[in-house]
Design a protein around this motif. Structure first.
Motif, PDB file in Angstrom:
ATOM      1  N   LEU A 102      38.559  35.464  32.692  1.00 30.09           N
ATOM      2  CA  LEU A 102      39.337  36.656  32.381  1.00 30.09           C
ATOM      3  C   LEU A 102      39.006  37.179  30.987  1.00 30.09           C
ATOM      4  O   LEU A 102      38.911  38.384  30.772  1.00 30.09           O
ATOM      5  N   GLU A 103      38.834  36.282  30.039  1.00 32.05           N
ATOM      6  CA  GLU A 103      38.517  36.710  28.681  1.00 32.05           C
ATOM      7  C   GLU A 103      37.174  37.431  28.635  1.00 32.05           C
ATOM      8  O   GLU A 103      36.985  38.366  27.874  1.00 32.05           O
ATOM      9  N   ASN A 104      36.256  37.001  29.485  1.00 31.57           N
ATOM     10  CA  ASN A 104      34.929  37.599  29.489  1.00 31.57           C
ATOM     11  C   ASN A 104      34.882  38.930  30.223  1.00 31.57           C
ATOM     12  O   ASN A 104      34.015  39.759  29.966  1.00 31.57           O
ATOM     13  N   ASP A 105      35.826  39.130  31.177  1.00 30.60           N
ATOM     14  CA  ASP A 105      35.712  40.310  32.035  1.00 30.60           C
ATOM     15  C   ASP A 105      37.085  40.809  32.473  1.00 30.60           C
ATOM     16  O   ASP A 105      37.256  41.233  33.602  1.00 30.60           O
ATOM     17  N   ASP A 106      38.088  40.756  31.589  1.00 28.87           N
ATOM     18  CA  ASP A 106      39.452  41.031  32.024  1.00 28.87           C
ATOM     19  C   ASP A 106      39.659  42.448  32.540  1.00 28.87           C
ATOM     20  O   ASP A 106      40.388  42.676  33.496  1.00 28.87           O
ATOM     21  N   GLN A 107      38.987  43.439  31.939  1.00 27.78           N
ATOM     22  CA  GLN A 107      39.156  44.820  32.361  1.00 27.78           C
ATOM     23  C   GLN A 107      38.675  45.018  33.796  1.00 27.78           C
ATOM     24  O   GLN A 107      39.363  45.624  34.629  1.00 27.78           O
ATOM     25  N   ASN A 108      37.487  44.488  34.116  1.00 29.75           N
ATOM     26  CA  ASN A 108      36.948  44.629  35.464  1.00 29.75           C
ATOM     27  C   ASN A 108      37.731  43.821  36.487  1.00 29.75           C
ATOM     28  O   ASN A 108      37.913  44.245  37.631  1.00 29.75           O
ATOM     29  N   VAL A 109      38.206  42.624  36.072  1.00 28.36           N
ATOM     30  CA  VAL A 109      39.021  41.809  36.972  1.00 28.36           C
ATOM     31  C   VAL A 109      40.294  42.557  37.341  1.00 28.36           C
ATOM     32  O   VAL A 109      40.687  42.627  38.505  1.00 28.36           O
ATOM     33  N   LEU A 110      40.944  43.167  36.354  1.00 28.31           N
ATOM     34  CA  LEU A 110      42.169  43.905  36.611  1.00 28.31           C
ATOM     35  C   LEU A 110      41.908  45.103  37.522  1.00 28.31           C
ATOM     36  O   LEU A 110      42.674  45.372  38.453  1.00 28.31           O
ATOM     37  N   ARG A 111      40.828  45.811  37.284  1.00 28.26           N
ATOM     38  CA  ARG A 111      40.506  46.967  38.135  1.00 28.26           C
ATOM     39  C   ARG A 111      40.232  46.529  39.575  1.00 28.26           C
ATOM     40  O   ARG A 111      40.569  47.244  40.522  1.00 28.26           O
ATOM     41  N   THR A 112      39.642  45.355  39.739  1.00 30.41           N
ATOM     42  CA  THR A 112      39.409  44.842  41.085  1.00 30.41           C
ATOM     43  C   THR A 112      40.720  44.553  41.789  1.00 30.41           C
ATOM     44  O   THR A 112      40.910  44.882  42.964  1.00 30.41           O
TER      45      THR A 112
ATOM     46  N   ARG B 242      35.726  33.257  42.160  1.00 26.93           N
ATOM     47  CA  ARG B 242      34.895  33.594  41.000  1.00 26.93           C
ATOM     48  C   ARG B 242      35.607  33.251  39.700  1.00 26.93           C
ATOM     49  O   ARG B 242      34.981  32.854  38.706  1.00 26.93           O
ATOM     50  N   LEU B 243      36.948  33.385  39.727  1.00 27.58           N
ATOM     51  CA  LEU B 243      37.731  33.063  38.544  1.00 27.58           C
ATOM     52  C   LEU B 243      37.988  31.568  38.402  1.00 27.58           C
ATOM     53  O   LEU B 243      38.507  31.115  37.394  1.00 27.58           O
ATOM     54  N   GLY B 244      37.640  30.807  39.444  1.00 23.17           N
ATOM     55  CA  GLY B 244      37.879  29.375  39.405  1.00 23.17           C
ATOM     56  C   GLY B 244      39.307  29.010  39.739  1.00 23.17           C
ATOM     57  O   GLY B 244      39.777  27.921  39.410  1.00 23.17           O
ATOM     58  N   ALA B 245      40.035  29.905  40.408  1.00 27.94           N
ATOM     59  CA  ALA B 245      41.438  29.656  40.740  1.00 27.94           C
ATOM     60  C   ALA B 245      41.541  28.744  41.955  1.00 27.94           C
ATOM     61  O   ALA B 245      40.966  29.021  43.007  1.00 27.94           O
ATOM     62  N   ASN B 246      42.272  27.658  41.819  1.00 29.25           N
ATOM     63  CA  ASN B 246      42.441  26.679  42.889  1.00 29.25           C
ATOM     64  C   ASN B 246      43.168  27.295  44.074  1.00 29.25           C
ATOM     65  O   ASN B 246      44.183  27.973  43.914  1.00 29.25           O
ATOM     66  N   ALA B 247      42.697  27.035  45.267  1.00 26.67           N
ATOM     67  CA  ALA B 247      43.284  27.613  46.475  1.00 26.67           C
ATOM     68  C   ALA B 247      44.736  27.202  46.670  1.00 26.67           C
ATOM     69  O   ALA B 247      45.522  27.916  47.293  1.00 26.67           O
ATOM     70  N   GLU B 248      45.110  26.036  46.147  1.00 26.71           N
ATOM     71  CA  GLU B 248      46.473  25.547  46.332  1.00 26.71           C
ATOM     72  C   GLU B 248      47.452  26.119  45.307  1.00 26.71           C
ATOM     73  O   GLU B 248      48.664  26.015  45.483  1.00 26.71           O
ATOM     74  N   THR B 249      46.966  26.709  44.238  1.00 27.91           N
ATOM     75  CA  THR B 249      47.868  27.218  43.206  1.00 27.91           C
ATOM     76  C   THR B 249      47.829  28.731  43.061  1.00 27.91           C
ATOM     77  O   THR B 249      48.702  29.302  42.412  1.00 27.91           O
ATOM     78  N   ARG B 250      46.849  29.379  43.662  1.00 27.45           N
ATOM     79  CA  ARG B 250      46.818  30.836  43.584  1.00 27.45           C
ATOM     80  C   ARG B 250      48.009  31.408  44.352  1.00 27.45           C
ATOM     81  O   ARG B 250      48.444  30.873  45.358  1.00 27.45           O
ATOM     82  N   LEU B 251      48.533  32.495  43.870  1.00 26.49           N
ATOM     83  CA  LEU B 251      49.720  33.076  44.482  1.00 26.49           C
ATOM     84  C   LEU B 251      49.635  34.591  44.455  1.00 26.49           C
ATOM     85  O   LEU B 251      49.362  35.181  43.415  1.00 26.49           O
TER      86      LEU B 251
END
Length: 218
Positions: free
Chosen positions: A128-138, A195-204
């Motif tokens: 997120l720190e590297n690409d927060d603007q594009n992540v948010l737009r997505t 891509r963000l490395g978010a664990n499937a069990e904790t993403r919400l």
């Protein structure tokens, strides 16, 4: 949009749902709005969420000063100025203060619903720190949102069920429509989380609709 927010996700004790809602909407949110360091407070009810990580209620309280708010809540808690209730399931409640990192607005028109998206902290922070603007737009595109922001928790007030270090609030015209759109974009959303490395069990991904007006002292 919030600069600094106190967020609370909670559930009622089984069988006491009506008391839980009445206390939040008729007592607690108005009491929070009377605290001098609070800008405004509002409660949202959950309209869609995965069962494994479902919360019935989301309260967002915008604050001007975190430490003053923490002190005021401690001083008032349990008094007539900020009464408590035992209809909340404390084992299924998490709360934290957070500050805005980045926000994007495609349309300044106020929208009635919001979608709360929480990310796993393990690897998401760096991405997120590297690409927060594009992540948010997505996220905005996937949810059909008009505006949104990524916030970083600064102080956890209760032990969270999910240990987030970043979360995203999206303003959408209709929470049900957003949930449907997210459903149709599930593969793309999963790819973004991966891509963000978010664990499937904790993403919400959960949709909340307003249950009170945005209350302020003015």
């Amino acid at each position: 949009m919030y600069d600094t927010v106190f967020a609370v996700l909670s559930n009622p004790v089984e069988g006491r749902e009506t008391e839980f809602v009445d206390w939040y909407t008729g007592t607690h949110v108005p009491d929070l709005a009377k605290i001098p360091s609070v800008v405004a407070s509002q409660r949202f009810r959950c309209v869609d969420a995965p069962k494994r990580a479902a919360y019935a209620s989301l309260v967002l309280t915008e604050v001007a000063d975190v430490q003053e708010t923490i002190t005021s809540i401690k001083e008032r808690n349990g008094t007539p100025a900020l009464s408590s209730t035992d209809s909340i399931d404390k084992a299924k409640t998490t709360s934290w203060y957070a500050e805005s990192v980045v926000d994007v607005s495609l349309d300044d028109t106020a929208a009635p619903d919001r979608v709360l998206i929480c990310l796993d902290p393990a690897n998401a922070s760096a991405a997120l720190e590297n690409d927060d603007q594009n992540v948010l737009r997505t996220f905005l595109d996937l949810a059909g949102a008009t505006s949104g922001q990524i916030l970083r928790p600064t102080q956890v007030q209760s032990r969270p069920t999910l240990n987030w270090t970043w979360f995203c609030l999206l303003r959408v015209p209709d929470g049900r429509v957003a949930s449907q759109q997210i459903g149709t974009q599930r593969q793309a959303l999963a790819a973004l989380f991966d891509r963000l490395g978010a664990n499937a069990e904790t993403r919400l991904v959960a949709a909340f609709a307003p249950d009170t007006d945005r209350l302020s002292q003015s």
